[in-house]
Write a protein that holds these residues in place. Sequence first.
Motif, mmCIF file in Angstrom:
data_model
loop_
_atom_site.group_PDB
_atom_site.id
_atom_site.type_symbol
_atom_site.label_atom_id
_atom_site.label_comp_id
_atom_site.label_asym_id
_atom_site.label_seq_id
_atom_site.Cartn_x
_atom_site.Cartn_y
_atom_site.Cartn_z
ATOM 1 N N GLY A 46 -1.165 -8.544 -4.245
ATOM 2 C CA GLY A 46 -2.380 -9.055 -4.875
ATOM 3 C C GLY A 46 -3.479 -8.022 -4.989
ATOM 4 N N ILE A 47 -3.473 -7.031 -4.070
ATOM 5 C CA ILE A 47 -4.566 -6.058 -4.015
ATOM 6 C C ILE A 47 -4.006 -4.669 -3.732
ATOM 7 C CG2 ILE A 47 -6.614 -5.326 -2.712
ATOM 8 C CD1 ILE A 47 -7.137 -8.269 -2.125
ATOM 9 N N PHE A 48 -4.528 -3.681 -4.443
ATOM 10 C CA PHE A 48 -4.281 -2.275 -4.123
ATOM 11 C C PHE A 48 -5.639 -1.617 -3.993
ATOM 12 C CE2 PHE A 48 -4.162 2.167 -5.255
ATOM 13 C CZ PHE A 48 -3.243 2.635 -4.343
ATOM 14 N N GLY A 49 -5.825 -0.840 -2.938
ATOM 15 C CA GLY A 49 -7.115 -0.183 -2.761
ATOM 16 C C GLY A 49 -7.029 1.069 -1.921
ATOM 17 N N PHE A 50 -8.185 1.647 -1.697
ATOM 18 C CA PHE A 50 -8.267 2.857 -0.886
ATOM 19 C C PHE A 50 -9.565 2.862 -0.095
ATOM 20 C CE2 PHE A 50 -10.661 3.996 -4.601
ATOM 21 C CZ PHE A 50 -11.620 4.902 -4.175
ATOM 22 N N VAL A 83 -0.593 5.108 -17.670
ATOM 23 C CA VAL A 83 -1.706 4.183 -17.853
ATOM 24 C C VAL A 83 -2.617 4.334 -16.648
ATOM 25 C CG1 VAL A 83 -2.369 1.756 -18.040
ATOM 26 C CG2 VAL A 83 -0.269 2.550 -19.138
ATOM 27 N N ASP A 84 -3.908 4.548 -16.898
ATOM 28 C CA ASP A 84 -4.898 4.637 -15.818
ATOM 29 C C ASP A 84 -5.687 3.342 -15.738
ATOM 30 O OD1 ASP A 84 -4.211 7.224 -15.197
ATOM 31 O OD2 ASP A 84 -5.913 8.150 -16.202
ATOM 32 N N CYS A 85 -5.825 2.819 -14.534
ATOM 33 C CA CYS A 85 -6.692 1.670 -14.293
ATOM 34 C C CYS A 85 -7.742 2.119 -13.275
ATOM 35 C CB CYS A 85 -5.895 0.488 -13.765
ATOM 36 S SG CYS A 85 -6.946 -0.963 -13.529
ATOM 37 N N PHE A 86 -8.981 2.243 -13.728
ATOM 38 C CA PHE A 86 -10.052 2.771 -12.877
ATOM 39 C C PHE A 86 -10.614 1.702 -11.955
ATOM 40 C CE2 PHE A 86 -9.761 6.081 -15.967
ATOM 41 C CZ PHE A 86 -10.077 7.223 -15.253
ATOM 42 N N ALA A 131 -11.095 -1.729 -4.229
ATOM 43 C CA ALA A 131 -9.796 -2.360 -4.414
ATOM 44 C C ALA A 131 -9.686 -2.932 -5.818
ATOM 45 C CB ALA A 131 -9.600 -3.461 -3.376
ATOM 46 N N LEU A 132 -8.455 -3.000 -6.295
ATOM 47 C CA LEU A 132 -8.143 -3.614 -7.580
ATOM 48 C C LEU A 132 -7.421 -4.928 -7.327
ATOM 49 C CD1 LEU A 132 -6.614 -0.509 -9.404
ATOM 50 C CD2 LEU A 132 -8.826 -1.559 -9.897
ATOM 51 N N GLN A 141 -5.352 -10.112 -11.486
ATOM 52 C CA GLN A 141 -6.336 -10.338 -12.540
ATOM 53 C C GLN A 141 -6.457 -9.167 -13.507
ATOM 54 O OE1 GLN A 141 -9.883 -11.258 -10.371
ATOM 55 N NE2 GLN A 141 -9.193 -13.305 -9.835
ATOM 56 N N ASN A 142 -5.794 -8.064 -13.217
ATOM 57 C CA ASN A 142 -5.940 -6.880 -14.047
ATOM 58 C C ASN A 142 -4.715 -6.708 -14.935
ATOM 59 O OD1 ASN A 142 -6.309 -4.259 -15.077
ATOM 60 N ND2 ASN A 142 -7.662 -3.805 -13.370
ATOM 61 N N THR A 143 -4.883 -6.978 -16.211
ATOM 62 C CA THR A 143 -3.752 -6.889 -17.143
ATOM 63 C C THR A 143 -3.482 -5.460 -17.612
ATOM 64 O OG1 THR A 143 -5.228 -7.373 -19.001
ATOM 65 C CG2 THR A 143 -4.107 -9.239 -17.962
ATOM 66 N N ASN A 144 -4.323 -4.497 -17.234
ATOM 67 C CA ASN A 144 -4.123 -3.095 -17.616
ATOM 68 C C ASN A 144 -3.084 -2.388 -16.756
ATOM 69 O OD1 ASN A 144 -6.119 -3.418 -19.522
ATOM 70 N ND2 ASN A 144 -7.720 -2.553 -18.234
ATOM 71 N N ILE A 145 -2.718 -2.981 -15.643
ATOM 72 C CA ILE A 145 -1.786 -2.339 -14.720
ATOM 73 C C ILE A 145 -0.370 -2.836 -15.000
ATOM 74 C CG2 ILE A 145 -1.171 -1.957 -12.317
ATOM 75 C CD1 ILE A 145 -4.095 -2.635 -11.607
ATOM 76 N N PRO A 146 0.538 -1.943 -15.386
ATOM 77 C CA PRO A 146 1.923 -2.367 -15.588
ATOM 78 C C PRO A 146 2.539 -2.850 -14.269
ATOM 79 C CG PRO A 146 1.566 -0.129 -16.422
ATOM 80 C CD PRO A 146 0.343 -0.525 -15.671
ATOM 81 N N GLN A 147 3.199 -3.988 -14.286
ATOM 82 C CA GLN A 147 3.846 -4.496 -13.077
ATOM 83 C C GLN A 147 4.961 -3.562 -12.613
ATOM 84 O OE1 GLN A 147 3.291 -7.285 -10.948
ATOM 85 N NE2 GLN A 147 1.327 -6.987 -11.977
ATOM 86 N N HIS A 148 5.665 -2.983 -13.571
ATOM 87 C CA HIS A 148 6.747 -2.050 -13.248
ATOM 88 C C HIS A 148 6.388 -0.692 -13.841
ATOM 89 C CE1 HIS A 148 9.203 -5.389 -11.885
ATOM 90 N NE2 HIS A 148 8.796 -6.043 -12.953
ATOM 91 N N ALA A 149 6.596 0.349 -13.043
ATOM 92 C CA ALA A 149 6.292 1.709 -13.495
ATOM 93 C C ALA A 149 7.335 2.655 -12.927
ATOM 94 C CB ALA A 149 4.889 2.117 -13.043
#
Length: 176
Positions: free
Chosen positions: A88-92, A117-120, A137-138, A142-150
Amino acid sequence: MDSVAMGPDGQANHLLGLMRSQRNSGSLKSYTEFLPGLFLNSDPALELRGKFKSPADQLLELTLKPHGNGNWCGLHLALGPMRLDNLGIFGFALRGHAREMTMLRACLRSGTDEGFVDCFFDKHVLLRAEEASHIDALSLNQNTNIPQHANWRELVIFLPTQACQLMLADLRVFAV
């Protein structure tokens, strides 16, 4: 150091732990690898020079001296085979300081067959003379800019393209 790395963020945090545990120094150029999976990459037009060192229990001290006019300079951290399906969340979290007020920008970069693809992250990192902490955190759901698979993923921290001196005392990533 223990090599057991649990969870989707384990490989990246293990790599950062290795960097904090070693004392290293050298010259910077447009592409500088600190460890496999942790590197600085800059626009060749920037003609980046400078130096780096990793003092005891600190991540990285950078002295950037560009000799040209380039558009980007980034510290890249490979995240390993991180799948986002069940997260659900990725952050630093970053702790650091700089000789003069310095602003950094971070993104989650996802490699695709077409490129990347960059998601800032929403917040800029502000470094100042006093050491301070930053966390961001992202929301992956809710963020459709991030590909689920990469094919691959990186945390990229964009650094200034003008001369500066900064210390990244610590950096950790988290994925839940």
